[in-house]
Design an enzyme around this catalytic site. Structure first.
Site, PDB file in Angstrom:
ATOM      1  N   CYS A 275       0.972  -1.269  -0.141  1.00 19.40           N
ATOM      2  CA  CYS A 275      -0.056  -0.025   0.014  1.00 19.40           C
ATOM      3  C   CYS A 275       0.737   1.536   0.052  1.00 19.40           C
ATOM      4  O   CYS A 275       0.375   2.168  -0.601  1.00 19.40           O
ATOM      5  CB  CYS A 275      -0.927  -0.038   1.269  1.00 19.40           C
ATOM      6  SG  CYS A 275      -0.132  -0.264   2.714  1.00 19.40           S
TER       7      CYS A 275
ATOM      8  N   HIS B  86      -1.694   0.978   7.592  1.00 18.81           N
ATOM      9  CA  HIS B  86      -2.139   1.185   5.945  1.00 18.81           C
ATOM     10  C   HIS B  86      -2.141   2.531   5.356  1.00 18.81           C
ATOM     11  O   HIS B  86      -2.299   3.314   6.071  1.00 18.81           O
ATOM     12  CB  HIS B  86      -3.740   0.625   5.960  1.00 18.81           C
ATOM     13  CG  HIS B  86      -3.929   0.456   4.550  1.00 18.81           C
ATOM     14  ND1 HIS B  86      -3.539  -0.542   3.735  1.00 18.81           N
ATOM     15  CD2 HIS B  86      -5.272   0.988   3.862  1.00 18.81           C
ATOM     16  CE1 HIS B  86      -4.092  -0.425   2.493  1.00 18.81           C
ATOM     17  NE2 HIS B  86      -5.078   0.414   2.679  1.00 18.81           N
TER      18      HIS B  86
ATOM     19  N   ASN C  15      -8.082   4.334  -1.733  1.00 16.01           N
ATOM     20  CA  ASN C  15      -7.459   2.979  -1.613  1.00 16.01           C
ATOM     21  C   ASN C  15      -6.807   2.430  -2.479  1.00 16.01           C
ATOM     22  O   ASN C  15      -6.800   2.944  -3.663  1.00 16.01           O
ATOM     23  CB  ASN C  15      -8.687   2.074  -0.921  1.00 16.01           C
ATOM     24  CG  ASN C  15      -8.008   1.457   0.417  1.00 16.01           C
ATOM     25  OD1 ASN C  15      -6.869   1.081   0.410  1.00 16.01           O
ATOM     26  ND2 ASN C  15      -8.870   0.830   1.045  1.00 16.01           N
TER      27      ASN C  15
END
Length: 335
Positions: free
Chosen positions: A131, A276, A302
């Site tokens: 990520c 994250h 995201n």
């Protein structure tokens, strides 16, 4: 009378079992899931447990809603394996900038970069804790397009394979990656170094960097200051484009579907309690209704694909440092 009650209970149990089986089969069809018989039984239990949580949440919560997605039959360990934000020492700067936004100017009521011509389509990190690489690349793509007038996708895989400041699929941080890019001489185009990572990927082991495919260079980056401060982040969002940040992921967010996400358990005291990396691409405020007040929110991109959330995006409550989102915003400038 007891016999009749037993019959009714048995009938209800059979109906619920049939309902569960139908729901499980439809879920597998909808999301293309296929498992061995032994794995299927485990996955089914994961799914049914999540199905109960989703049903209860949607019945009781009017601010945001849940829905099934690719995560619904996964174990907690599988879901945690894709979380890859590894916080660095606070406020470390490798490439400083003397230019900062003017904090007393009038901000617009809302900003939304999702449909901007310089925003690339939402991507999917897959089964890799990368990520951080996607959060690194988004603002570079956006700002390079604003500067040069051409939309180009850049390579996350270059960072996963080559960036020795970070850990490939084992996690990293966007500020480390910007430092690597600035020292390396630039970031390659995705067309020359496509994303392929799955469950493997260790930085430095299979690097295919080529300076001939470099299309953008990092000239400056830093943390938004002071923090956590929603107004400061809003100013940087207006002046410097999308802002990567890091958040704490709770089980509740995996099945986010719509509305403004919030969870009392995600107001965390430790600023390092994040795992994250995401990208803030806008902000706004909901319209108050007779049952719900107006709620300020961030628009967040995201890296879990377009099948998650609102086509890959989600809204999260703004101004309360929900999940530490306002503690880790950073900006980057490019050439």
């Amino acid at each position: 009378m007891k016999f009749l009650s037993a019959i009714i209970l048995l009938t209800v149990a059979v109906a619920m079992a049939d309902r569960d089986e139908d729901a499980w089969n439809f879920y597998k069809f909808q999301f293309g899931k296929s498992h061995s018989p032994q794995e299927d039984a485990i996955r089914k239990q994961n799914f049914l447990a999540r199905d109960r949580v989703i049903e209860k949440h949607n019945r009781e919560n009017k601010e945001w809603q849940m829905a099934h997605n690719k995560f619904s039959d996964m174990s907690d360990e599988e879901k945690q394996s894709i979380l890859g934000a590894k916080p660095t020492v606070r406020r470390e700067r490798s490439v400083a900038s003397d230019s900062h936004p003017v904090m007393d100017r009038q901000l617009p009521a809302s900003i939304d970069y999702r449909t901007d011509k310089c925003m690339q389509p939402v991507k999917d990190q897959g089964n890799c804790g990368s990520c951080w690489a996607f959060a690194t690349i988004v603002p570079i793509e956006f700002n390079a397009c604003k500067k040069n007038g051409t939309a180009i996708a850049f390579s996350e895989q270059m960072l996963v394979d080559c960036d020795t400041y970070d850990g490939g699929c084992n996690g990293g941080m966007y500020t480390n990656a910007w430092k690597y890019i600035s020292e390396k001489g630039g970031v390659m185009k995705s067309s020359a170094y496509a994303y392929t990572s799955g469950t493997t990927g260790l930085a430095g082991t299979s690097c295919k960097y080529s300076s001939t495919a470099v299309a953008a260079k990092v000239t400056a980056f830093g943390w938004t200051m002071p923090y956590p401060n929603a107004t400061v982040s809003m100013n940087y969002l207006q002046s410097d484009g999308p802002l990567p940040s890091a958040i704490k992921i709770l089980s509740s967010i995996y099945n986010y579907a719509s509305g403004v996400y919030s969870d009392p358990a995600c107001i965390v005291a430790d600023e390092y309690d994040v795992d994250h990396a995401i990208v803030i691409v806008g902000y706004g405020t909901t319209t108050a209704t007779s049952t719900t007040p107006a709620t300020p929110y961030w628009i967040v991109r995201n890296s879990w694909g377009t099948g998650w959330g609102q086509s890959g995006y989600f809204l999260i409550k703004r101004g309360v440092n929900m999940c530490n989102i306002e503690s880790w915003t950073a900006y980057v400038r490019v050439a």
